[in-house]
Structures are given as C-alpha cells and as structure tokens.
Design a protein around this motif. Structure first.
Motif, PDB file in Angstrom:
ATOM      1  N   PRO A 275      -9.470  11.588 -53.625  1.00 32.55           N
ATOM      2  CA  PRO A 275      -8.543  10.907 -54.542  1.00 32.55           C
ATOM      3  C   PRO A 275      -7.070  11.162 -54.202  1.00 32.55           C
ATOM      4  N   VAL A 276      -6.730  12.394 -53.825  1.00 34.79           N
ATOM      5  CA  VAL A 276      -5.337  12.707 -53.487  1.00 34.79           C
ATOM      6  C   VAL A 276      -4.923  11.978 -52.214  1.00 34.79           C
ATOM      7  N   THR A 277      -5.850  11.916 -51.247  1.00 39.58           N
ATOM      8  CA  THR A 277      -5.554  11.219 -49.995  1.00 39.58           C
ATOM      9  C   THR A 277      -5.283   9.743 -50.244  1.00 39.58           C
ATOM     10  N   TYR A 278      -6.039   9.135 -51.147  1.00 36.75           N
ATOM     11  CA  TYR A 278      -5.791   7.731 -51.490  1.00 36.75           C
ATOM     12  C   TYR A 278      -4.397   7.548 -52.084  1.00 36.75           C
ATOM     13  N   LEU A 279      -3.972   8.496 -52.917  1.00 32.88           N
ATOM     14  CA  LEU A 279      -2.649   8.394 -53.525  1.00 32.88           C
ATOM     15  C   LEU A 279      -1.537   8.465 -52.479  1.00 32.88           C
ATOM     16  N   VAL A 280      -1.823   9.067 -51.332  1.00 30.16           N
ATOM     17  CA  VAL A 280      -0.848   9.132 -50.246  1.00 30.16           C
ATOM     18  C   VAL A 280      -0.950   7.897 -49.350  1.00 30.16           C
ATOM     19  N   MET A 281      -2.175   7.415 -49.146  1.00 27.09           N
ATOM     20  CA  MET A 281      -2.388   6.284 -48.243  1.00 27.09           C
ATOM     21  C   MET A 281      -1.895   4.967 -48.835  1.00 27.09           C
ATOM     22  N   ILE A 282      -2.092   4.773 -50.135  1.00 25.89           N
ATOM     23  CA  ILE A 282      -1.723   3.498 -50.765  1.00 25.89           C
ATOM     24  C   ILE A 282      -0.233   3.185 -50.594  1.00 25.89           C
ATOM     25  N   PRO A 283       0.693   4.113 -50.900  1.00 22.02           N
ATOM     26  CA  PRO A 283       2.113   3.806 -50.665  1.00 22.02           C
ATOM     27  C   PRO A 283       2.419   3.524 -49.196  1.00 22.02           C
ATOM     28  N   TYR A 284       1.716   4.211 -48.287  1.00 23.14           N
ATOM     29  CA  TYR A 284       1.937   4.005 -46.855  1.00 23.14           C
ATOM     30  C   TYR A 284       1.616   2.571 -46.461  1.00 23.14           C
ATOM     31  N   PHE A 285       0.462   2.064 -46.882  1.00 24.97           N
ATOM     32  CA  PHE A 285       0.088   0.695 -46.526  1.00 24.97           C
ATOM     33  C   PHE A 285       0.944  -0.334 -47.272  1.00 24.97           C
ATOM     34  N   LEU A 286       1.291  -0.045 -48.516  1.00 24.05           N
ATOM     35  CA  LEU A 286       2.102  -0.991 -49.274  1.00 24.05           C
ATOM     36  C   LEU A 286       3.477  -1.189 -48.640  1.00 24.05           C
ATOM     37  N   VAL A 287       4.124  -0.095 -48.248  1.00 21.03           N
ATOM     38  CA  VAL A 287       5.478  -0.212 -47.716  1.00 21.03           C
ATOM     39  C   VAL A 287       5.463  -0.846 -46.326  1.00 21.03           C
ATOM     40  N   ILE A 288       4.363  -0.747 -45.593  1.00 24.53           N
ATOM     41  CA  ILE A 288       4.287  -1.354 -44.272  1.00 24.53           C
ATOM     42  C   ILE A 288       4.029  -2.857 -44.365  1.00 24.53           C
ATOM     43  N   SER A 306       4.564   6.851 -55.060  1.00 23.12           N
ATOM     44  CA  SER A 306       5.115   5.927 -54.069  1.00 23.12           C
ATOM     45  C   SER A 306       6.635   5.874 -54.079  1.00 23.12           C
ATOM     46  N   ALA A 307       7.279   6.497 -55.067  1.00 22.58           N
ATOM     47  CA  ALA A 307       8.741   6.475 -55.158  1.00 22.58           C
ATOM     48  C   ALA A 307       9.429   7.034 -53.909  1.00 22.58           C
ATOM     49  N   PRO A 308       8.896   8.089 -53.249  1.00 21.31           N
ATOM     50  CA  PRO A 308       9.582   8.619 -52.072  1.00 21.31           C
ATOM     51  C   PRO A 308       9.719   7.638 -50.919  1.00 21.31           C
ATOM     52  N   VAL A 309       8.910   6.580 -50.881  1.00 21.68           N
ATOM     53  CA  VAL A 309       9.067   5.568 -49.831  1.00 21.68           C
ATOM     54  C   VAL A 309       9.599   4.260 -50.400  1.00 21.68           C
ATOM     55  N   GLY A 310       9.260   3.943 -51.643  1.00 26.01           N
ATOM     56  CA  GLY A 310       9.682   2.682 -52.240  1.00 26.01           C
ATOM     57  C   GLY A 310      11.176   2.623 -52.509  1.00 26.01           C
ATOM     58  N   MET A 311      11.729   3.655 -53.141  1.00 23.91           N
ATOM     59  CA  MET A 311      13.146   3.636 -53.495  1.00 23.91           C
ATOM     60  C   MET A 311      14.058   3.721 -52.274  1.00 23.91           C
ATOM     61  N   PRO A 312      13.818   4.596 -51.284  1.00 19.44           N
ATOM     62  CA  PRO A 312      14.687   4.583 -50.090  1.00 19.44           C
ATOM     63  C   PRO A 312      14.672   3.240 -49.372  1.00 19.44           C
ATOM     64  N   MET A 313      13.522   2.562 -49.364  1.00 21.16           N
ATOM     65  CA  MET A 313      13.475   1.247 -48.720  1.00 21.16           C
ATOM     66  C   MET A 313      14.338   0.244 -49.483  1.00 21.16           C
ATOM     67  N   ARG A 314      14.317   0.300 -50.805  1.00 27.25           N
ATOM     68  CA  ARG A 314      15.156  -0.600 -51.603  1.00 27.25           C
ATOM     69  C   ARG A 314      16.636  -0.280 -51.402  1.00 27.25           C
ATOM     70  N   ILE A 315      16.963   0.986 -51.243  1.00 28.19           N
ATOM     71  CA  ILE A 315      18.356   1.366 -50.985  1.00 28.19           C
ATOM     72  C   ILE A 315      18.814   0.817 -49.644  1.00 28.19           C
ATOM     73  N   PHE A 316      17.955   0.901 -48.637  1.00 24.43           N
ATOM     74  CA  PHE A 316      18.297   0.363 -47.317  1.00 24.43           C
ATOM     75  C   PHE A 316      18.499  -1.145 -47.382  1.00 24.43           C
ATOM     76  N   LEU A 317      17.683  -1.820 -48.185  1.00 24.39           N
ATOM     77  CA  LEU A 317      17.794  -3.278 -48.325  1.00 24.39           C
ATOM     78  C   LEU A 317      18.887  -3.681 -49.301  1.00 24.39           C
ATOM     79  N   ASP A 318      19.557  -2.691 -49.927  1.00 27.77           N
ATOM     80  CA  ASP A 318      20.610  -2.952 -50.906  1.00 27.77           C
ATOM     81  C   ASP A 318      20.079  -3.758 -52.092  1.00 27.77           C
ATOM     82  N   GLN A 319      18.873  -3.415 -52.545  1.00 30.07           N
ATOM     83  CA  GLN A 319      18.258  -4.089 -53.685  1.00 30.07           C
ATOM     84  C   GLN A 319      18.378  -3.287 -54.979  1.00 30.07           C
ATOM     85  N   ALA A 320      18.755  -2.020 -54.876  1.00 30.90           N
ATOM     86  CA  ALA A 320      18.758  -1.145 -56.054  1.00 30.90           C
ATOM     87  C   ALA A 320      20.164  -0.977 -56.604  1.00 30.90           C
ATOM     88  N   ALA A 321      20.281  -1.041 -57.932  1.00 33.31           N
ATOM     89  CA  ALA A 321      21.550  -0.743 -58.586  1.00 33.31           C
ATOM     90  C   ALA A 321      21.843   0.758 -58.467  1.00 33.31           C
TER      91      ALA A 321
END
Length: 366
Positions: A275-288, A306-321
């Motif tokens: 279960p823990v591995t799935y919680l790590v894998m899901i954000p990986y596949f989603l962000v890719i 998933s916040a550790p990969v989702g939010m930095p990606m939004r910051i790079f794309l300039d999508q986050a306030a």
C-alpha cells in the motif's frame, strides 16, 4: 524518559543509521552511479542540442543569391561563379542545395531565385527563403513539450527513487531487528518512539543530502552546456521541491517503519509495504503522463502523498498563486504530524510482537 535523554537517543540512532549506510559499499556505489547518470544525461543531452543548434548546412550561391543566403541562420554559403558550377556542386553532393537567380530575371525589383536540389526539395531552405506574413501572438508562447516532460520526469523519478530506496532501507532495518531480536536489547536502553524517530531522522538526512547533491549536479550540467536560463527558470520550483520533499519523506518514512513493524520475517515485508509503495508510485505516474493537465496538477498539489511533485511542477509552469505553495506545505505538514503519531503508535505496539503478522487494527488499539 526526559526530553534531553530522548533527544540524545534520537541522535544516537540517527547517527547509527547514517554511519551504517555510508559504510555500505552497495549504497556508496549505487549513489555514485546515480550521480553519474544524472550529470551524464544532462551533459549528453545539452551537448547534442548545442551541436544541432550550431550545425550549418552547406548551400551554394550564385550572384545576388549569395547576399540573400548570408542573412539566413544555419546556412554555410559556398560561392559558385556560374549556375552550372553550382549544379555540379549539388551533383557531387558537396552542398545540400544551391540557390541561383532565375534565367531572364529583370534587374528591376527583387531578384527572383530558384533552388536547385539533387532528388528532394530542401523544406527548411524553402521555408527560410519564402516571404512569410507578420505574426501577432495573443498569448506568450508556452514551453516546449519535451522540456516540460523532462522536468516532470525529473521531479517524479527523483521523488520515487528516494522514497522507495530509503523507505525500503528503514523497513528492512526494522524487520531485521525484530527477526534477530536485537530490538529487545535496544528497547532496554531507549524507547520505541526514540528508536523510530532516530531511524526516520537518519534516513531523512541521507535522502535529503542525496536530493541536494542531485540538484547541484543538475545545475552544474545545465551551466556547462550553456543552459543558464533554464537554471534560473527551474530555481524556484527546485527550491520548493526540496522543502516539500523534506517534509513528505518524513511522512513516508514513518509509514514504511510502521508497516514493517507488523511482520517478523523478511519474506513478509513486500506484502505490508505494497500500500505504501502504491502511494509513492501513483504520483510518479500522474506527473509523468498528466503533467500538462492543470486540474490534475492542482489536485495533486493538495494531496499529501503527491504534493512534493505536484506543487513544484505547477510553480515551474507558473500556474500557482503565491499563497498556494504555502497552503499546500501547511496541509502536508499537518498530515505528516498526524501520520507520524499514528505510525509511532503502530510501531510501538507491534515492535515486540513476533510470529504471525500483526493486524493494523490491533496495532492501533494496542
């Protein structure tokens, strides 16, 4: 146990975890290989891109065509005295094509040209010589798709590998101590909470140090390949990624340790860690696969796993306030405190129970 002895116990266990890992040849070798892959891939990609950008195509020119060709980027002008000479250069494949004045062209107005090629029309040269209308953009051009994919892949793979590698190390350490009954000796000197905190802190230090080293190597590779602008663009996103990773890994580390404490044999580790591995894998596949989906990235930004990969990606794309990364970090921090408290309870209640697998509900109840 008072606060001072608890802190000393945590530092003692954390130092033991760090020392054991750094003395492991497999860990050192695998880390060096990872660093070499990161730096090498950036250098190779950057040098190939620069080589392609700097490459020029030889094109023969005659008369007035020479001045026209000299204004085009990526073209190496080969002067020819006559049209026949230019055609011969094309036949001998010494040039990719030739640009020559049309026979009978009037001297008044722009000189019409024709392109001479061997067996295929050079599309790039045709487009460069064509008269294109003015273009007015209503919005700023977006980043190249390939660059977006590489950034998303970088955030995803670094988070995934670090979480799985160091989380697996914590789980293996917990089960080994239970299986060999070393934990009984350890608990006679320190508390279970201090033991858990030390393992989490020690491996968090190693994981965070590895992430910083990877970021530094990536920046070095970009600078060496002349991609300084990309370093500036990635800087804020990488900085937030480090902050999110530092907190997010603590959450995952507590889950790995608590899950591993439910079993007493190394053969059973895989089943409790799934279960823990799935919680790590899901954000990986989603962000890719969905890095260009604003809605998915927004949802990922506020889900702790998933916040550790989702939010930095939004910051790079300039999508986050400006306030969104702060709110997301607060959500992650609160979630981490809750998970660590629950994980510590499971860990403490399961650590001395050997034999069959301990059920999660029983571990929570104590």
């Amino acid at each position: 146990m008072n606060a001072t002895s608890f802190r000393e116990s945590v530092f003692l266990v954390a130092g033991r975890e760090v020392t054991q890992r750094l003395r492991s040849k497999s860990f050192v070798i695998s880390t060096l290989i990872l660093f070499a892959i990161v730096l090498g891939s950036i250098l190779i990609t950057g040098f190939i891109s620069r080589a392609n950008a700097d490459s020029t195509a030889p094109v023969a020119g005659v008369g007035a065509a020479i001045a026209e060709l000299e204004t085009l980027p990526g073209v190496e002008v080969v002067e020819a005295a006559t049209i026949a000479e230019a055609e011969q250069l094309v036949r001998d494949e010494e040039v990719d094509a030739a640009v020559v004045p049309l026979d009978g062209a009037s001297a008044d107005g722009p000189v019409p040209f024709e392109i001479v090629a061997l067996d295929e029309a050079p599309g790039g040269l045709v487009g460069a010589l064509s008269i294109a209308p003015d273009v007015r953009l209503l919005e700023e051009p977006g980043l190249p798709f390939g660059l977006l994919y590489l950034v998303a892949f970088g955030f995803g793979i670094v988070f995934f590998l670090s979480a799985v590698t160091f989380g697996g190390t914590i789980a293996q350490s917990v089960v080994e101590e239970k299986q060999t009954r070393v934990v009984e000796i350890l608990l006679s000197s320190i508390s279970a909470r201090a033991l858990l905190a030390g393992k989490v802190v020690g491996n968090s230090i190693l994981a965070f140090g590895q992430i910083i080293a990877i970021a530094a190597l990536a920046a070095l590779g970009l600078v060496l390949t002349g991609q300084d602008v990309l370093v500036a663009d990635l800087g804020p996103a990488v900085g937030w990624f480090l902050g999110f990773f530092a907190i997010g890994f603590v959450l995952l580390a507590a889950m790995y340790a608590a899950s591993a404490s439910l079993v007493s044999r190394m053969e059973d580790v895989g089943s409790v860690l799934t279960p823990v591995t799935y919680l790590v894998m899901i954000p990986y596949f989603l962000v890719i696969f969905l890095f260009d989906n604003a809605l998915v990235l927004t949802i990922m930004s506020y889900v702790p796993f998933s916040a550790p990969v989702g939010m930095p990606m939004r910051i790079f794309l300039d999508q986050a306030a400006w306030w969104e990364p702060i709110l997301s970090l607060v959500v992650l921090a609160v979630s981490t405190v809750i998970i660590v408290m629950l994980g510590a309870r499971v860990y403490q209640n399961s650590l001395l129970r050997t034999g069959s697998r301990v059920k999660l509900g029983e571990a929570l109840k104590g």
